[in-house]
Write a protein that holds these residues in place. Structure first.
Motif, PDB file in Angstrom:
ATOM      1  N   ASP A 258      10.391-105.585  39.908  1.00  0.00           N
ATOM      2  CA  ASP A 258      11.421-104.218  39.054  1.00  0.00           C
ATOM      3  C   ASP A 258      11.856-104.787  37.880  1.00  0.00           C
ATOM      4  OD1 ASP A 258      12.743-102.575  40.261  1.00  0.00           O
ATOM      5  OD2 ASP A 258      13.456-103.645  41.835  1.00  0.00           O
ATOM      6  N   LYS A 259      12.063-103.696  37.223  1.00  0.00           N
ATOM      7  CA  LYS A 259      12.459-104.254  35.647  1.00  0.00           C
ATOM      8  C   LYS A 259      13.335-103.188  35.334  1.00  0.00           C
ATOM      9  CE  LYS A 259       9.049-103.646  33.251  1.00  0.00           C
ATOM     10  NZ  LYS A 259       7.217-104.447  31.805  1.00  0.00           N
ATOM     11  N   GLY A 260      13.730-103.341  34.141  1.00  0.00           N
ATOM     12  CA  GLY A 260      14.755-102.196  34.013  1.00  0.00           C
ATOM     13  C   GLY A 260      15.382-102.231  33.004  1.00  0.00           C
ATOM     14  N   THR A 261      16.959-101.321  32.701  1.00  0.00           N
ATOM     15  CA  THR A 261      17.473-101.899  31.349  1.00  0.00           C
ATOM     16  C   THR A 261      18.831-101.470  31.477  1.00  0.00           C
ATOM     17  OG1 THR A 261      17.474 -99.744  31.105  1.00  0.00           O
ATOM     18  CG2 THR A 261      16.149-100.943  29.438  1.00  0.00           C
ATOM     19  N   ILE A 262      19.317-102.087  30.836  1.00  0.00           N
ATOM     20  CA  ILE A 262      21.495-102.018  31.393  1.00  0.00           C
ATOM     21  C   ILE A 262      22.198-101.885  30.028  1.00  0.00           C
ATOM     22  CG2 ILE A 262      23.544-103.773  31.599  1.00  0.00           C
ATOM     23  CD1 ILE A 262      21.978-104.996  32.977  1.00  0.00           C
ATOM     24  N   GLU A 263      22.300-100.679  29.799  1.00  0.00           N
ATOM     25  CA  GLU A 263      23.390-100.049  28.748  1.00  0.00           C
ATOM     26  C   GLU A 263      24.451-100.192  28.668  1.00  0.00           C
ATOM     27  OE1 GLU A 263      22.198 -95.985  28.186  1.00  0.00           O
ATOM     28  OE2 GLU A 263      19.773 -96.523  28.337  1.00  0.00           O
ATOM     29  N   LEU A 264      25.184-100.851  27.823  1.00  0.00           N
ATOM     30  CA  LEU A 264      26.847-100.877  27.903  1.00  0.00           C
ATOM     31  C   LEU A 264      27.264 -99.618  27.353  1.00  0.00           C
ATOM     32  CD1 LEU A 264      26.794-105.149  27.638  1.00  0.00           C
ATOM     33  CD2 LEU A 264      26.494-103.974  29.622  1.00  0.00           C
ATOM     34  N   ALA A 265      27.895 -98.956  27.259  1.00  0.00           N
ATOM     35  CA  ALA A 265      28.880 -98.087  26.472  1.00  0.00           C
ATOM     36  C   ALA A 265      30.284 -99.102  26.209  1.00  0.00           C
ATOM     37  CB  ALA A 265      28.737 -97.148  27.085  1.00  0.00           C
ATOM     38  N   THR A 266      30.929 -99.904  26.639  1.00  0.00           N
ATOM     39  CA  THR A 266      31.607-101.268  26.464  1.00  0.00           C
ATOM     40  C   THR A 266      32.075-102.040  25.283  1.00  0.00           C
ATOM     41  OG1 THR A 266      34.089-101.391  27.689  1.00  0.00           O
ATOM     42  CG2 THR A 266      31.645-101.428  28.680  1.00  0.00           C
ATOM     43  N   PRO A 267      32.293-103.036  24.966  1.00  0.00           N
ATOM     44  CA  PRO A 267      31.996-104.489  24.843  1.00  0.00           C
ATOM     45  C   PRO A 267      31.491-105.278  25.844  1.00  0.00           C
ATOM     46  CG  PRO A 267      33.804-103.494  23.594  1.00  0.00           C
ATOM     47  CD  PRO A 267      33.613-102.355  24.337  1.00  0.00           C
ATOM     48  N   MET A 268      31.141-106.386  25.728  1.00  0.00           N
ATOM     49  CA  MET A 268      30.928-107.128  26.824  1.00  0.00           C
ATOM     50  C   MET A 268      32.244-107.943  26.884  1.00  0.00           C
ATOM     51  SD  MET A 268      28.834-108.229  29.351  1.00  0.00           S
ATOM     52  CE  MET A 268      26.737-108.683  28.710  1.00  0.00           C
ATOM     53  N   ASN A 269      32.520-108.467  28.485  1.00  0.00           N
ATOM     54  CA  ASN A 269      33.925-108.791  28.393  1.00  0.00           C
ATOM     55  C   ASN A 269      33.789-109.930  30.162  1.00  0.00           C
ATOM     56  OD1 ASN A 269      34.719-107.204  30.347  1.00  0.00           O
ATOM     57  ND2 ASN A 269      36.079-106.311  29.159  1.00  0.00           N
ATOM     58  N   GLU A 270      35.139-110.440  30.745  1.00  0.00           N
ATOM     59  CA  GLU A 270      34.790-110.936  31.960  1.00  0.00           C
ATOM     60  C   GLU A 270      34.459-109.756  32.449  1.00  0.00           C
ATOM     61  OE1 GLU A 270      37.924-112.954  35.584  1.00  0.00           O
ATOM     62  OE2 GLU A 270      38.090-112.535  33.270  1.00  0.00           O
ATOM     63  N   GLU A 271      35.223-108.801  32.859  1.00  0.00           N
ATOM     64  CA  GLU A 271      34.960-107.776  33.716  1.00  0.00           C
ATOM     65  C   GLU A 271      34.343-107.133  33.719  1.00  0.00           C
ATOM     66  OE1 GLU A 271      38.184-105.154  32.237  1.00  0.00           O
ATOM     67  OE2 GLU A 271      39.635-106.430  33.688  1.00  0.00           O
ATOM     68  N   VAL A 272      32.986-107.175  32.744  1.00  0.00           N
ATOM     69  CA  VAL A 272      30.957-106.509  32.609  1.00  0.00           C
ATOM     70  C   VAL A 272      30.321-106.726  32.772  1.00  0.00           C
ATOM     71  CG1 VAL A 272      30.299-105.584  31.048  1.00  0.00           C
ATOM     72  CG2 VAL A 272      32.463-104.802  31.014  1.00  0.00           C
ATOM     73  N   GLU A 273      30.915-108.750  32.678  1.00  0.00           N
ATOM     74  CA  GLU A 273      29.215-109.748  33.220  1.00  0.00           C
ATOM     75  C   GLU A 273      29.551-109.397  34.889  1.00  0.00           C
ATOM     76  OE1 GLU A 273      30.272-112.914  29.683  1.00  0.00           O
ATOM     77  OE2 GLU A 273      31.655-113.210  31.507  1.00  0.00           O
ATOM     78  N   ILE A 274      31.300-109.105  35.151  1.00  0.00           N
ATOM     79  CA  ILE A 274      31.133-109.494  36.797  1.00  0.00           C
ATOM     80  C   ILE A 274      30.980-108.174  37.358  1.00  0.00           C
ATOM     81  CG2 ILE A 274      32.736-108.594  39.112  1.00  0.00           C
ATOM     82  CD1 ILE A 274      34.636-111.160  37.378  1.00  0.00           C
ATOM     83  N   LEU A 275      30.542-106.782  36.511  1.00  0.00           N
ATOM     84  CA  LEU A 275      30.028-105.306  37.111  1.00  0.00           C
ATOM     85  C   LEU A 275      28.141-105.579  36.811  1.00  0.00           C
ATOM     86  CD1 LEU A 275      33.164-103.446  35.525  1.00  0.00           C
ATOM     87  CD2 LEU A 275      32.165-103.607  37.882  1.00  0.00           C
TER      88      LEU A 275
END
Length: 166
Positions: free
Chosen positions: A122-139
């Motif tokens: 199982d593999k894929g991508t993660i596209e971030l439309a926001t800067p990496m921060n604590e909330e983004v890491e948790i999400l």
């Protein structure tokens, strides 16, 4: 838009998160069917836990064991909410096969997950439309943890169907 990659063996207990050629995170389950996992992303440690029937997923700070977020998941409802630091985020599963799902904030997609394979890995991508921060890491970790639980549910369902037919 920043793009990350993730991969996990279907019958394995380890998931990797890559940024280019660098591993920036991982999730390690005790075993393939485990409801608990240890995770790290960008040097921060987390503990993930789910209730028996996939309904409640929790993420804790790996050092203080403080509860950071809880998300209630229903395999028959493509939307779930989670509150982190007083902000409400919405998880939306885009299709039945769980190959596309995203986190939204104020109606806008901020993290989009795509799965590209299902047979042996199982593999894929993660596209971030926001800067990496604590909330983004948790999400990110919650999004991948939710995905793993859905895959386990589908595999369990297929096994039950196989034994019913045979």
């Amino acid at each position: 838009m920043e793009k990350l990659k993730w991969s996990k063996q279907i019958f394995g207990s380890k998931l990797e998160i890559m940024q280019g050629d660098e591993q920036i995170g991982k999730i390690d389950w005790e075993n393939m069917l485990s409801s608990k996992a240890q995770a790290i992303i960008k040097g921060r440690y987390f503990t993930l836990n789910r209730e028996f029937f996939l309904s409640k997923l929790e993420i804790f700070d790996g050092n203080s064991m403080a509860l950071l977020a809880t998300v209630m998941v229903n395999v028959f409802n493509p939307r779930s909410d989670v509150v982190i630091n007083g902000k409400r985020f919405e998880l939306e599963v885009k299709n039945f096969w769980q190959s596309r799902w995203s986190w939204k904030y104020n109606g806008a997609e901020i993290i989009t997950f795509n799965s590209h394979e299902f047979v042996s890995k199982d593999k894929g991508t993660i596209e971030l439309a926001t800067p990496m921060n604590e909330e983004v890491e948790i999400l990110i970790l919650l999004g991948l943890f939710v995905r793993n639980q859905f895959i386990l549910f589908i595999l369990l369902l297929l096994a039950v169907l196989f034994f019913v037919i045979v």
